[in-house]
Scaffold this active site. Structure first.
Site, PDB file in Angstrom:
ATOM      1  N   GLU A   1      -3.363   7.121 -11.269  1.00  0.00           N
ATOM      2  CA  GLU A   1      -2.774   5.906 -11.215  1.00  0.00           C
ATOM      3  C   GLU A   1      -2.069   5.897 -10.061  1.00  0.00           C
ATOM      4  O   GLU A   1      -1.890   6.783  -9.244  1.00  0.00           O
ATOM      5  CB  GLU A   1      -1.998   5.646 -12.346  1.00  0.00           C
ATOM      6  CG  GLU A   1      -2.820   5.269 -13.756  1.00  0.00           C
ATOM      7  CD  GLU A   1      -3.374   3.990 -13.808  1.00  0.00           C
ATOM      8  OE1 GLU A   1      -3.244   3.021 -12.561  1.00  0.00           O
ATOM      9  OE2 GLU A   1      -4.107   3.787 -14.745  1.00  0.00           O
TER      10      GLU A   1
ATOM     11  N   CYS B   1      -7.903   2.646 -16.273  1.00  0.00           N
ATOM     12  CA  CYS B   1      -8.276   3.967 -15.867  1.00  0.00           C
ATOM     13  C   CYS B   1      -9.478   3.692 -14.761  1.00  0.00           C
ATOM     14  O   CYS B   1     -10.394   3.285 -15.303  1.00  0.00           O
ATOM     15  CB  CYS B   1      -8.968   4.974 -16.765  1.00  0.00           C
ATOM     16  SG  CYS B   1      -9.503   6.369 -16.243  1.00  0.00           S
TER      17      CYS B   1
END
Length: 226
Positions: free
Chosen positions: A105, A2
């Site tokens: 992402e 992340c």
């Protein structure tokens, strides 16, 4: 992993959702592109009370010679967090929750040189509760600096379409145990670090503008026009 996420909900709403009181001086601006070293909201327990604090993203261990080490410690792996030199102490007693509206992402696109960013969030619009750790580091001037990291683990089937890892998202039933600084049962805590159900998540491609950490606006999460 992340590396970027969204934290844009009003701070009062975040505190109420997590049943926390606001610490004095919590002034984290809403951001649709939270990047490493930015300040982030964190739910933690201090003096027996659940509080919403502002911490720097990128954990700085107490033994670090300078704060720069935190720049690359934005994520901790669930598989090794209990034994890692940098994370084992906060794993025992300084656990927190990092609230988020969603995260980004990047995926490879056939024929394209650059990877496509996608925005991942809960299908029902509820906030995400990332499992995190926090630490306190002393600046050269003697002032303390609190920082945090987000724990990641293997992706569920849905997120695996985008990336092989994802943040650990804790359900409300796990919050009391995770936040309890007196809980030192490593096995029980480790049992909480599992992928959240696939059905919770949805995602869509977004603008490449998110690659620029200076861009913080709400337009970043808008779906790309097809």
């Amino acid at each position: 992993m992340c590396g970027r996420f969204v934290s844009a909900a009003p701070v009062e709403d975040v505190a109420a959702y997590f049943g926390a009181e606001l610490e004095a001086g919590v002034h984290v601006a809403p951001s649709y592109n939270v990047a490493p070293t930015n300040d982030v909201h964190a739910v933690l327990v201090a003096e027996g009370r659940r509080r919403l604090a502002a911490l720097r993203w990128g954990l700085i261990p107490p033994w670090a010679p300078d704060a720069k080490i935190g720049n690359r410690m934005i994520n901790a792996r669930s598989e090794t967090v209990a034994e890692s030199k940098a994370y084992r102490r906060p794993f025992r007693a300084r656990r927190c929750i990092i609230p988020a509206d969603g995260f980004y992402e990047w995926v490879s696109v056939p024929g394209e040189q650059h990877r496509q960013p996608v925005y991942i969030h809960r299908s029902d619009g509820e906030p995400l509760a990332f499992a995190g750790l926090w630490e306190r580091w002393q600046r050269p001037d003697g002032e303390p600096l609190r920082s945090a990291t987000i724990i990641t683990g293997p992706a569920n089937d849905r997120i695996a379409e985008v990336h092989h890892r994802m943040p650990i998202v804790l359900p409300p039933s796990a919050w009391p145990q995770w936040l309890d600084p007196d809980c030192e049962d490593a096995a029980a805590l480790g049992d909480l670090l599992v992928p959240a159900p696939s059905k919770l998540f949805t995602f869509h491609p977004v603008s490449w503008e998110v690659n620029n950490p200076r861009r913080k606006g709400a337009h970043l999460i808008e779906p790309l026009a097809s």
